[in-house]
Design a protein around this motif. Structure first.
Motif, PDB file in Angstrom:
ATOM      1  N   HIS A  26       4.452  31.074 -24.002  1.00 34.96           N
ATOM      2  CA  HIS A  26       5.246  30.854 -22.795  1.00 34.96           C
ATOM      3  C   HIS A  26       4.512  30.067 -21.714  1.00 34.96           C
ATOM      4  N   LEU A  27       3.195  29.817 -21.905  1.00 35.19           N
ATOM      5  CA  LEU A  27       2.404  29.057 -20.941  1.00 35.19           C
ATOM      6  C   LEU A  27       1.552  28.050 -21.694  1.00 35.19           C
ATOM      7  N   CYS A  28       1.613  26.814 -21.243  1.00 34.81           N
ATOM      8  CA  CYS A  28       0.873  25.720 -21.871  1.00 34.81           C
ATOM      9  C   CYS A  28       0.143  24.955 -20.771  1.00 34.81           C
ATOM     10  N   LEU A  29      -1.198  24.934 -20.825  1.00 34.56           N
ATOM     11  CA  LEU A  29      -2.002  24.197 -19.850  1.00 34.56           C
ATOM     12  C   LEU A  29      -2.615  22.980 -20.527  1.00 34.56           C
ATOM     13  N   MET A  30      -2.497  21.824 -19.880  1.00 36.37           N
ATOM     14  CA  MET A  30      -3.052  20.576 -20.415  1.00 36.37           C
ATOM     15  C   MET A  30      -3.675  19.797 -19.271  1.00 36.37           C
ATOM     16  N   ASP A  31      -4.774  19.074 -19.563  1.00 35.70           N
ATOM     17  CA  ASP A  31      -5.379  18.254 -18.525  1.00 35.70           C
ATOM     18  C   ASP A  31      -5.613  16.833 -19.018  1.00 35.70           C
ATOM     19  N   ASP A  32      -5.938  15.960 -18.062  1.00 35.82           N
ATOM     20  CA  ASP A  32      -6.238  14.569 -18.389  1.00 35.82           C
ATOM     21  C   ASP A  32      -7.697  14.237 -18.086  1.00 35.82           C
ATOM     22  N   SER A  33      -8.563  15.230 -18.224  1.00 39.43           N
ATOM     23  CA  SER A  33      -9.972  15.078 -17.879  1.00 39.43           C
ATOM     24  C   SER A  33     -10.648  13.953 -18.657  1.00 39.43           C
ATOM     25  N   GLY A  34     -10.295  13.791 -19.923  1.00 40.95           N
ATOM     26  CA  GLY A  34     -10.921  12.762 -20.737  1.00 40.95           C
ATOM     27  C   GLY A  34     -12.356  13.100 -21.117  1.00 40.95           C
ATOM     28  N   CYS A  35     -12.776  14.323 -20.892  1.00 42.59           N
ATOM     29  CA  CYS A  35     -14.166  14.735 -21.150  1.00 42.59           C
ATOM     30  C   CYS A  35     -14.239  15.904 -22.126  1.00 42.59           C
ATOM     31  N   ASP A  36     -13.428  15.905 -23.152  1.00 42.85           N
ATOM     32  CA  ASP A  36     -13.482  16.943 -24.189  1.00 42.85           C
ATOM     33  C   ASP A  36     -13.223  18.359 -23.677  1.00 42.85           C
ATOM     34  N   SER A  37     -12.201  18.530 -22.867  1.00 48.81           N
ATOM     35  CA  SER A  37     -11.793  19.870 -22.460  1.00 48.81           C
ATOM     36  C   SER A  37     -11.382  20.645 -23.703  1.00 48.81           C
ATOM     37  N   VAL A  48     -13.084  20.223 -18.242  1.00 45.39           N
ATOM     38  CA  VAL A  48     -14.376  19.659 -17.872  1.00 45.39           C
ATOM     39  C   VAL A  48     -14.199  18.848 -16.594  1.00 45.39           C
ATOM     40  N   VAL A  49     -15.014  19.177 -15.585  1.00 47.66           N
ATOM     41  CA  VAL A  49     -14.928  18.538 -14.272  1.00 47.66           C
ATOM     42  C   VAL A  49     -16.324  18.145 -13.789  1.00 47.66           C
ATOM     43  N   ARG A  50     -16.353  17.376 -12.727  1.00 47.09           N
ATOM     44  CA  ARG A  50     -17.610  16.972 -12.079  1.00 47.09           C
ATOM     45  C   ARG A  50     -17.592  17.451 -10.625  1.00 47.09           C
ATOM     46  N   CYS A 139     -18.466  22.476 -15.400  1.00 47.07           N
ATOM     47  CA  CYS A 139     -19.310  21.320 -15.072  1.00 47.07           C
ATOM     48  C   CYS A 139     -20.379  21.245 -16.161  1.00 47.07           C
ATOM     49  N   PRO A 140     -20.401  20.141 -16.934  1.00 47.42           N
ATOM     50  CA  PRO A 140     -21.405  20.066 -18.012  1.00 47.42           C
ATOM     51  C   PRO A 140     -22.818  19.871 -17.463  1.00 47.42           C
TER      52      PRO A 140
END
Length: 140
Positions: A26-37, A48-50, A139-140
């Motif tokens: 019932h819940l779907c989270l997606m991101d556009d981080s582009g850093c292998d989330s 993955v964030v900075r 944060c990697p």
């Protein structure tokens, strides 16, 4: 590095209200981080964030006739557990929002996922508040 990471919070409001949980698809989270989330498409998304980057969450109902809004986002300590059930999240003074954003702190610990509680208000009524404690920022 892109200046903003967007997280889509897609909710099957009718299914979540009927089942009494955001779990079970019932819940779907997606991101556009582009850093292998990790965990794309699940409530367990680890984005993955900075440091200094803006993170923006947008609530989207799967059925346009049943609204969903972000009540609040609270970062958790390591002792907090996952619930995902309806109705027991603390009340918030902040109004419900379709979009919520914040800046990743420059002193965020590196290499350790920072879990947060995502509180959602669906439709109306006493049992329309739901939350999950499983998504995180990293944060990697």
């Amino acid at each position: 590095m892109q200046p903003q990471v967007n997280i889509a919070v897609a909710v099957d409001v009718v299914g979540a209200l009927s089942a009494g949980t955001l779990r079970g698809g019932h819940l779907c989270l997606m991101d556009d981080s582009g850093c292998d989330s990790r965990g794309q498409g699940t409530p367990d998304l680890c984005t993955v964030v900075r440091p200094g980057q803006v993170v923006q969450w947008s609530a989207v109902p799967l059925d346009v006739q049943t609204p969903v809004a972000i009540q609040r986002i609270v970062f958790l300590g390591p002792e907090q557990g996952d619930s995902g059930e309806l109705g027991e999240a603390p009340a918030s003074a902040q109004p419900d929002l379709a979009v919520w954003s914040g800046v990743v702190p420059t002193d965020m610990p590196r290499g350790v996922p920072q879990r947060y509680r995502l509180e959602l208000r669906m439709s109306g009524g006493e049992s329309s508040l739901a939350y999950v404690d499983t998504p995180s920022l990293l944060c990697p």
